[in-house]
Design a protein around this motif. Structure first.
Motif, PDB file in Angstrom:
ATOM      1  N   ASP A  75      26.862  61.102  -2.822  1.00 11.21           N
ATOM      2  CA  ASP A  75      26.588  59.959  -2.078  1.00 11.21           C
ATOM      3  C   ASP A  75      27.775  59.488  -1.080  1.00 11.21           C
ATOM      4  N   LEU A  76      28.956  60.330  -1.244  1.00 12.37           N
ATOM      5  CA  LEU A  76      30.003  59.875  -0.154  1.00 12.37           C
ATOM      6  C   LEU A  76      29.801  60.254   1.208  1.00 12.37           C
ATOM      7  N   ILE A  77      28.464  60.764   1.554  1.00 16.88           N
ATOM      8  CA  ILE A  77      28.030  61.292   3.113  1.00 16.88           C
ATOM      9  C   ILE A  77      26.788  61.168   2.983  1.00 16.88           C
ATOM     10  N   THR A  78      26.312  60.669   4.216  1.00 22.85           N
ATOM     11  CA  THR A  78      24.529  60.407   4.261  1.00 22.85           C
ATOM     12  C   THR A  78      24.254  61.083   5.638  1.00 22.85           C
ATOM     13  N   THR A 138      33.267  90.530   4.581  1.00 23.90           N
ATOM     14  CA  THR A 138      32.993  91.845   5.221  1.00 23.90           C
ATOM     15  C   THR A 138      32.189  92.683   4.134  1.00 23.90           C
ATOM     16  N   PRO A 139      31.322  93.479   4.513  1.00 23.72           N
ATOM     17  CA  PRO A 139      30.511  94.307   3.578  1.00 23.72           C
ATOM     18  C   PRO A 139      31.178  94.830   2.321  1.00 23.72           C
ATOM     19  N   GLY A 140      30.377  94.721   1.268  1.00 24.60           N
ATOM     20  CA  GLY A 140      31.165  95.293  -0.011  1.00 24.60           C
ATOM     21  C   GLY A 140      31.958  94.313  -0.885  1.00 24.60           C
ATOM     22  N   PHE A 141      32.430  93.135  -0.197  1.00 23.78           N
ATOM     23  CA  PHE A 141      33.348  92.366  -0.734  1.00 23.78           C
ATOM     24  C   PHE A 141      32.344  90.698  -1.079  1.00 23.78           C
ATOM     25  N   THR A 142      32.906  90.279  -2.183  1.00 24.88           N
ATOM     26  CA  THR A 142      32.311  89.044  -2.643  1.00 24.88           C
ATOM     27  C   THR A 142      33.028  88.229  -3.503  1.00 24.88           C
ATOM     28  N   VAL A 143      32.954  86.959  -3.685  1.00 26.94           N
ATOM     29  CA  VAL A 143      33.558  86.006  -4.758  1.00 26.94           C
ATOM     30  C   VAL A 143      32.404  85.181  -5.443  1.00 26.94           C
ATOM     31  N   PRO A 144      32.052  85.810  -6.372  1.00 31.06           N
ATOM     32  CA  PRO A 144      30.809  85.214  -7.269  1.00 31.06           C
ATOM     33  C   PRO A 144      31.044  83.598  -7.332  1.00 31.06           C
ATOM     34  N   GLU A 145      32.054  83.175  -7.784  1.00 32.07           N
ATOM     35  CA  GLU A 145      32.210  81.947  -7.926  1.00 32.07           C
ATOM     36  C   GLU A 145      32.018  81.025  -6.717  1.00 32.07           C
ATOM     37  N   LEU A 146      32.606  81.435  -5.559  1.00 28.98           N
ATOM     38  CA  LEU A 146      31.947  80.818  -4.265  1.00 28.98           C
ATOM     39  C   LEU A 146      30.645  80.764  -3.914  1.00 28.98           C
ATOM     40  N   VAL A 147      30.175  81.963  -3.997  1.00 32.01           N
ATOM     41  CA  VAL A 147      28.469  81.894  -4.175  1.00 32.01           C
ATOM     42  C   VAL A 147      27.805  80.963  -4.753  1.00 32.01           C
ATOM     43  N   ALA A 148      28.295  80.841  -6.035  1.00 29.53           N
ATOM     44  CA  ALA A 148      27.665  79.806  -6.914  1.00 29.53           C
ATOM     45  C   ALA A 148      28.115  78.360  -6.571  1.00 29.53           C
ATOM     46  N   ASP A 149      29.294  78.144  -6.034  1.00 30.13           N
ATOM     47  CA  ASP A 149      29.277  76.678  -5.602  1.00 30.13           C
ATOM     48  C   ASP A 149      28.446  76.432  -4.322  1.00 30.13           C
ATOM     49  N   HIS A 150      28.091  77.580  -3.355  1.00 32.47           N
ATOM     50  CA  HIS A 150      26.976  77.464  -2.578  1.00 32.47           C
ATOM     51  C   HIS A 150      25.816  76.969  -2.949  1.00 32.47           C
ATOM     52  N   ARG A 151      25.481  77.780  -3.965  1.00 33.49           N
ATOM     53  CA  ARG A 151      24.050  77.610  -4.455  1.00 33.49           C
ATOM     54  C   ARG A 151      23.874  76.203  -5.237  1.00 33.49           C
ATOM     55  N   ASP A 152      25.019  75.669  -5.892  1.00 33.60           N
ATOM     56  CA  ASP A 152      24.858  74.612  -6.701  1.00 33.60           C
ATOM     57  C   ASP A 152      25.139  73.471  -5.999  1.00 33.60           C
ATOM     58  N   ALA A 153      25.569  73.146  -4.736  1.00 31.22           N
ATOM     59  CA  ALA A 153      25.895  72.176  -3.838  1.00 31.22           C
ATOM     60  C   ALA A 153      24.707  71.305  -3.637  1.00 31.22           C
ATOM     61  N   ASP A 154      24.651  70.058  -3.568  1.00 36.06           N
ATOM     62  CA  ASP A 154      23.866  69.166  -3.272  1.00 36.06           C
ATOM     63  C   ASP A 154      22.963  69.392  -1.936  1.00 36.06           C
ATOM     64  N   PRO A 155      21.774  69.424  -1.847  1.00 33.17           N
ATOM     65  CA  PRO A 155      21.196  69.838  -0.393  1.00 33.17           C
ATOM     66  C   PRO A 155      21.518  68.641   0.572  1.00 33.17           C
ATOM     67  N   ASP A 156      21.205  67.453   0.075  1.00 30.89           N
ATOM     68  CA  ASP A 156      21.507  66.631   1.241  1.00 30.89           C
ATOM     69  C   ASP A 156      22.826  66.370   1.675  1.00 30.89           C
ATOM     70  N   ALA A 157      23.641  66.473   0.721  1.00 28.71           N
ATOM     71  CA  ALA A 157      24.940  66.352   1.214  1.00 28.71           C
ATOM     72  C   ALA A 157      25.522  67.445   2.168  1.00 28.71           C
ATOM     73  N   TYR A 158      25.015  68.707   1.869  1.00 26.89           N
ATOM     74  CA  TYR A 158      25.284  69.857   2.574  1.00 26.89           C
ATOM     75  C   TYR A 158      24.509  69.878   3.903  1.00 26.89           C
ATOM     76  N   ALA A 159      23.244  69.155   3.826  1.00 28.77           N
ATOM     77  CA  ALA A 159      22.629  68.890   5.314  1.00 28.77           C
ATOM     78  C   ALA A 159      23.449  67.840   6.132  1.00 28.77           C
ATOM     79  N   ALA A 160      24.130  67.017   5.391  1.00 27.70           N
ATOM     80  CA  ALA A 160      24.830  65.893   6.126  1.00 27.70           C
ATOM     81  C   ALA A 160      25.957  66.573   6.733  1.00 27.70           C
ATOM     82  N   CYS A 161      26.662  67.597   6.179  1.00 25.92           N
ATOM     83  CA  CYS A 161      27.763  68.202   6.423  1.00 25.92           C
ATOM     84  C   CYS A 161      27.386  68.976   7.959  1.00 25.92           C
TER      85      CYS A 161
END
Length: 370
Positions: free
Chosen positions: A57-60, A150-173
Motif C-alpha cells: 500500500d506504499l503505492i497505488t 541470457t539463455p542458460g542463466f537464472t537466479v531462482p531467488e529473483l524469479v521467486a521474488d517476481h512470482r511473489d510480488a503483489d500484483p497491484d503494487a507491481y501494476a502501479a510500478c
C-alpha cells in the motif's frame, strides 16, 4: 508513514550509498555486489512497494517515478542520511535519474544500470499493468528468465521474488514506467554519472544508456559483454569493478583538493605514514572530508578556512590549527583576516583558547615571513 523495506550494511560512519532494484525483484538483486561495496560505504538497498518486504500500500494505481523517489527520500531521512551516492537498476535507475534532476542537493553521484530515460512509450506498460491486474504475475514470472538473463542463466531467488510480488503494487510500478520520460531534463544532471549497459539486454538496450551518456555532462558509459538486463546478478564482478572506479572518483577529487589546500609536503608525509591499519581512515578523509565537503561550492574555500579555524580553536586542536593557518593562507586569507577570526573566537570560545590559538598562528606566520 510506512517506510520501504531495506537492508543496511557497512560502517555507520562511511559515505552512504543507496541501491535501487529492478521491477519484479527485491534487494536480493544486489546480493553479489552490496557486501563488497559495504567495505568502503554504508550501503542501503531497498525493496519496491509490494516487492520483497515492502508494503504493497506504499503505492497505488497511477503512481509515478516521482512517488517512488519520495519514498526513497523518506527512507534516507529516517536513517539520518542527507546526501548519498545512488545506483539503481532499470526502474531503480529511473528513480536515480529523477532524484538527480529534481533533488540534486541529495545526490552526490549517480550510477544508472540497464535502465533508460524513457521505457519505449506508455503503451506496453499500460498493457502489462492491465494484464497483471487481471491475471496476476504467474505468467510474467514464467518468462522472467528470457527478459532478465541470457539463455542458460537464472537466479531462482529473483524469479521467486517476481512470482511473489503483489500484483497491484507491481501494476502501479508499471504505471510509473509508462509515464516516465526525462529525456528533456538530462542536461540538468550535474553530479558524476556512470551508465552501465548490458550488451545483450532486450529490455533497455545499450542505445538507451548511450542516449543518457550523450546528454549528461561528463557522464561515463560502460558496456558489459554477455550481460542482459539484471547485470548485477549475472555479471557482479564487472558491475562491482565499474562501480568501485566510479565511487572512488570522490577520493581522487578529494586528494586533489587536499593537496591544493594543505600542500603537497603535508599530504606526502601523511601518505608516507599510512599503514594497513590507517588506510581506510585516510581513504575516508579523502572521499568524505575533501571529496564531498571541501568540494561543495556552497561555501568558498576562504569561508571554509574561517569555519575550520574556529572549530579547531573551540576544541583545542592546536596541531591541526597550525596546519589550517597555513591552509587559510593558501586559500587567500590575509594575516589580518586570520587575526580577526581568532579574535572572534576569544568571544565565543574563550580567551585562554584564543590565546593559545594566537600563539600557534603567530609561529606559522613568522615561518612564512622568514
Amino acid at each position: 508513514m510506512n517506510l520501504l523495506n531495506h537492508r543496511a550494511e557497512g560502517p555507520a560512519a562511511a559515505p552512504p550509498l543507496l541501491l535501487g532494484p529492478s521491477l519484479g525483484t527485491s534487494y536480493a538483486l544486489w546480493d553479489k555486489v552490496a557486501p563488497e561495496l559495504s567495505v568502503t560505504h554504508r550501503v542501503v538497498r531497498w525493496d519496491l512497494p509490494g516487492h520483497g518486504g515492502s508494503a504493497a500500500d506504499l503505492i497505488t494505481e497511477g503512481a509515478t517515478v516521482g512517488d517512488l523517489a519520495r519514498l526513497v527520500l523518506a527512507l534516507a531521512d529516517s536513517l539520518g542520511v542527507e546526501r548519498f551516492a545512488y545506483a539503481g537498476v532499470s526502474l531503480g535507475g529511473a528513480v536515480g535519474l529523477h532524484l538527480a534532476v529534481h533533488h540534486p542537493e541529495r545526490v552526490s553521484s549517480l550510477a544508472v544500470i540497464c535502465s533508460s530515460a524513457h521505457f519505449n512509450g506508455s503503451g506496453p506498460w499500460e498493457e502489462r499493468a492491465a494484464l497483471v491486474r487481471r491475471e496476476g504475475l504467474a505468467e510474467l514470472a514464467h518468462s522472467a528468465n528470457a527478459r532478465w538473463f541470457t539463455p542458460g542463466f537464472t537466479v531462482p531467488e529473483l524469479v521467486a521474488d517476481h512470482r511473489d510480488a503483489d500484483p497491484d503494487a507491481y501494476a502501479a510500478c508499471c504505471d510509473a514506467l509508462a509515464a516516465f520520460d526525462l529525456r528533456d531534463r538530462l542536461t540538468e544532471i550535474a553530479v558524476p554519472t556512470l551508465l552501465i549497459a548490458g550488451r545483450e539486454d532486450p529490455a533497455t538496450p545499450p542505445a538507451h544508456l548511450r542516449e543518457i551518456a550523450d546528454a549528461v555532462p561528463g557522464a561515463a558509459l560502460v558496456e558489459l559483454p554477455g550481460a542482459s538486463h539484471l547485470a548485477p546478478a549475472q555479471c557482479p564482478q564487472a558491475v562491482l569493478t565499474a562501480l568501485r572506479a566510479h565511487l572512488n572518483g570522490g577520493a581522487e577529487r578529494g586528494m586533489a583538493v587536499r593537496r591544493e589546500v594543505l600542500g603537497d609536503d603535508h599530504v606526502d608525509r601523511a601518505q608516507a605514514r599510512q599503514t594497513a591499519f590507517t588506510a581506510r581512515f585516510q581513504d575516508f578523509i579523502s572521499r568524505y572530508a575533501w571529496g564531498e565537503i571541501w568540494t561543495d561550492p556552497t561555501l568558498t574555500r576562504r569561508e571554509r578556512s574561517m569555519i575550520t579555524l574556529t572549530a579547531l580553536v573551540a576544541h583545542g586542536h592546536h596541531d591541526e590549527l597550525a596546519m589550517h593557518v597555513r591552509a587559510a593562507r593558501r586559500n587567500g586569507l590575509t594575516p589580518e583576516e586570520i587575526g580577526a577570526v581568532l579574535l572572534q573566537t576569544a568571544v565565543y570560545c574563550g580567551v585562554p583558547a584564543a590565546n593559545s590559538a594566537f600563539a600557534a598562528a603567530q609561529r606559522v606566520l613568522a615561518e612564512e615571513e622568514g
